[in-house]
Scaffold this motif. Structure first.
Motif, mmCIF file in Angstrom:
data_model
loop_
_atom_site.group_PDB
_atom_site.id
_atom_site.type_symbol
_atom_site.label_atom_id
_atom_site.label_comp_id
_atom_site.label_asym_id
_atom_site.label_seq_id
_atom_site.Cartn_x
_atom_site.Cartn_y
_atom_site.Cartn_z
ATOM 1 N N ALA A 108 0.878 -1.149 -0.036
ATOM 2 C CA ALA A 108 0.017 0.037 -0.101
ATOM 3 C C ALA A 108 0.888 1.326 0.075
ATOM 4 C CB ALA A 108 -0.839 0.030 1.224
ATOM 5 N N SER A 109 2.188 1.341 0.371
ATOM 6 C CA SER A 109 2.948 2.638 0.080
ATOM 7 C C SER A 109 3.237 2.690 -1.223
ATOM 8 C CB SER A 109 4.316 2.058 0.852
ATOM 9 O OG SER A 109 5.512 1.336 0.093
ATOM 10 N N VAL A 110 3.001 1.910 -2.308
ATOM 11 C CA VAL A 110 2.945 2.508 -3.850
ATOM 12 C C VAL A 110 1.993 3.313 -4.034
ATOM 13 C CG1 VAL A 110 3.344 1.365 -5.974
ATOM 14 C CG2 VAL A 110 4.744 0.418 -4.277
ATOM 15 N N GLN A 111 2.249 4.070 -4.918
ATOM 16 C CA GLN A 111 1.112 4.846 -5.425
ATOM 17 C C GLN A 111 0.914 4.751 -6.906
ATOM 18 O OE1 GLN A 111 1.269 8.997 -4.339
ATOM 19 N NE2 GLN A 111 1.799 8.535 -2.362
ATOM 20 N N ALA A 112 -0.032 4.943 -7.491
ATOM 21 C CA ALA A 112 -0.121 4.907 -9.060
ATOM 22 C C ALA A 112 -0.253 6.351 -9.536
ATOM 23 C CB ALA A 112 -1.498 4.220 -9.482
ATOM 24 N N GLN A 113 0.666 6.694 -10.718
ATOM 25 C CA GLN A 113 0.484 8.088 -10.948
ATOM 26 C C GLN A 113 0.438 8.074 -12.540
ATOM 27 O OE1 GLN A 113 4.212 9.982 -10.594
ATOM 28 N NE2 GLN A 113 5.111 9.119 -12.279
ATOM 29 N N VAL A 114 -0.201 9.288 -12.707
ATOM 30 C CA VAL A 114 -0.358 9.823 -14.071
ATOM 31 C C VAL A 114 0.552 10.952 -14.464
ATOM 32 C CG1 VAL A 114 -1.688 10.581 -15.867
ATOM 33 C CG2 VAL A 114 -2.693 8.950 -14.094
ATOM 34 N N ARG A 115 1.475 11.143 -15.463
ATOM 35 C CA ARG A 115 2.417 11.838 -15.752
ATOM 36 C C ARG A 115 2.658 12.261 -17.248
ATOM 37 N NH1 ARG A 115 8.535 10.252 -15.820
ATOM 38 N NH2 ARG A 115 8.566 8.507 -16.842
ATOM 39 N N LYS A 116 3.176 13.555 -17.548
ATOM 40 C CA LYS A 116 3.397 13.957 -19.059
ATOM 41 C C LYS A 116 4.750 13.343 -19.396
ATOM 42 C CE LYS A 116 5.036 18.170 -19.719
ATOM 43 N NZ LYS A 116 5.898 18.736 -20.687
ATOM 44 N N THR A 117 4.594 12.731 -20.424
ATOM 45 C CA THR A 117 5.994 12.029 -20.895
ATOM 46 C C THR A 117 6.447 12.694 -22.305
ATOM 47 O OG1 THR A 117 4.810 10.430 -21.712
ATOM 48 C CG2 THR A 117 5.523 10.014 -19.568
ATOM 49 N N SER A 118 6.036 13.676 -22.547
ATOM 50 C CA SER A 118 6.389 14.349 -23.757
ATOM 51 C C SER A 118 7.046 15.707 -23.486
ATOM 52 C CB SER A 118 5.193 14.521 -24.753
ATOM 53 O OG SER A 118 4.125 15.348 -24.214
ATOM 54 N N ASP A 119 7.674 16.549 -24.364
ATOM 55 C CA ASP A 119 8.144 17.739 -24.180
ATOM 56 C C ASP A 119 7.241 18.926 -24.600
ATOM 57 O OD1 ASP A 119 8.325 17.426 -26.904
ATOM 58 O OD2 ASP A 119 10.380 18.201 -27.239
ATOM 59 N N GLU A 120 5.980 18.499 -24.549
ATOM 60 C CA GLU A 120 4.698 19.444 -25.113
ATOM 61 C C GLU A 120 3.743 19.321 -23.861
ATOM 62 O OE1 GLU A 120 2.052 17.374 -28.412
ATOM 63 O OE2 GLU A 120 4.053 17.665 -28.672
ATOM 64 N N PRO A 121 2.750 20.547 -23.843
ATOM 65 C CA PRO A 121 1.731 20.382 -22.822
ATOM 66 C C PRO A 121 0.928 19.070 -23.034
ATOM 67 C CG PRO A 121 1.793 22.527 -23.441
ATOM 68 C CD PRO A 121 2.975 21.616 -24.438
ATOM 69 N N ALA A 122 0.378 18.591 -21.832
ATOM 70 C CA ALA A 122 -0.367 17.384 -21.912
ATOM 71 C C ALA A 122 -1.645 17.397 -21.464
ATOM 72 C CB ALA A 122 0.526 15.977 -21.710
ATOM 73 N N SER A 123 -2.793 16.618 -21.820
ATOM 74 C CA SER A 123 -4.128 16.800 -21.062
ATOM 75 C C SER A 123 -4.818 15.284 -21.413
ATOM 76 C CB SER A 123 -4.958 17.880 -21.852
ATOM 77 O OG SER A 123 -6.106 17.836 -21.222
ATOM 78 N N ALA A 124 -5.330 14.816 -20.610
ATOM 79 C CA ALA A 124 -5.942 13.719 -20.513
ATOM 80 C C ALA A 124 -7.298 13.711 -19.730
ATOM 81 C CB ALA A 124 -5.109 12.400 -20.284
ATOM 82 N N LEU A 125 -8.322 12.680 -20.174
ATOM 83 C CA LEU A 125 -9.564 12.552 -19.629
ATOM 84 C C LEU A 125 -9.556 11.101 -18.965
ATOM 85 C CD1 LEU A 125 -12.589 13.411 -18.687
ATOM 86 C CD2 LEU A 125 -13.334 12.431 -20.882
ATOM 87 N N ILE A 126 -9.664 11.083 -17.637
ATOM 88 C CA ILE A 126 -9.808 9.564 -17.029
ATOM 89 C C ILE A 126 -11.107 9.467 -16.643
ATOM 90 C CG2 ILE A 126 -8.924 8.120 -15.168
ATOM 91 C CD1 ILE A 126 -6.336 10.095 -15.260
ATOM 92 N N THR A 127 -11.589 8.557 -17.371
ATOM 93 C CA THR A 127 -13.104 8.304 -16.751
ATOM 94 C C THR A 127 -13.260 6.889 -16.190
ATOM 95 O OG1 THR A 127 -13.156 6.876 -18.850
ATOM 96 C CG2 THR A 127 -14.155 9.122 -18.986
ATOM 97 N N ARG A 128 -12.259 6.040 -15.923
ATOM 98 C CA ARG A 128 -12.298 4.978 -14.950
ATOM 99 C C ARG A 128 -10.954 4.700 -14.248
ATOM 100 N NH1 ARG A 128 -13.262 -1.298 -16.937
ATOM 101 N NH2 ARG A 128 -11.363 -0.728 -17.926
#
Length: 135
Positions: A108-128
């Motif tokens: 439980a000490s591990v976290q799930a993460q979402v990160r930007k992996t490009s050299d430009e602005p990033a945007s995402a919709l997470i629905t689940r």
């Protein structure tokens, strides 16, 4: 084996940085959570802590549905904040949602993460974002 939903983690998704001047953003809406990042390369955008019950599951895993609108996003696990994420999967821009399965440790000490992996602005919709088990 089929996935059995255990807990909806989408309401627990948080910005990685808590400082108000940090450029990562997270907006909740009827259709899900929008995560965006204008930070430097490899900027971390959002995270979700794993609940203690992950240690008691037989085959814990996360199911995520994500639509990257711009840039490229990475979804992975973060144990040490100074180390790169593990088991990271990358999602580029598309109108079609990507279905990601992320196998989890019994930790439980591990976290799930979402990160930007490009050299430009990033945007995402997470629905689940659901913690699941297999039996």
């Amino acid at each position: 084996r089929p996935s059995i939903p255990v807990l909806d983690l989408l309401p627990h998704l948080r910005r990685l940085e808590k400082r108000p001047w940090h450029p990562d953003r997270l907006w909740r809406g009827r259709n899900g959570v929008v995560v965006s990042c204008d930070a430097e390369d490899w900027g971390h955008a959002a995270r979700v802590a794993l609940p203690e019950q992950v240690a008691r599951l037989k085959e814990p895993h996360l199911l995520m549905t994500i639509t990257t609108r711009a840039g490229r996003m990475g979804v992975g696990l973060l144990g040490d904040p100074f180390a790169p994420p593990t088991l990271e999967q990358f999602v580029g821009p598309s109108r079609v949602p990507a279905e990601i399965t992320l196998e989890l440790p019994h930790d439980a000490s591990v976290q799930a993460q979402v990160r930007k992996t490009s050299d430009e602005p990033a945007s995402a919709l997470i629905t689940r974002l659901v913690l699941c088990d297999r039996r």
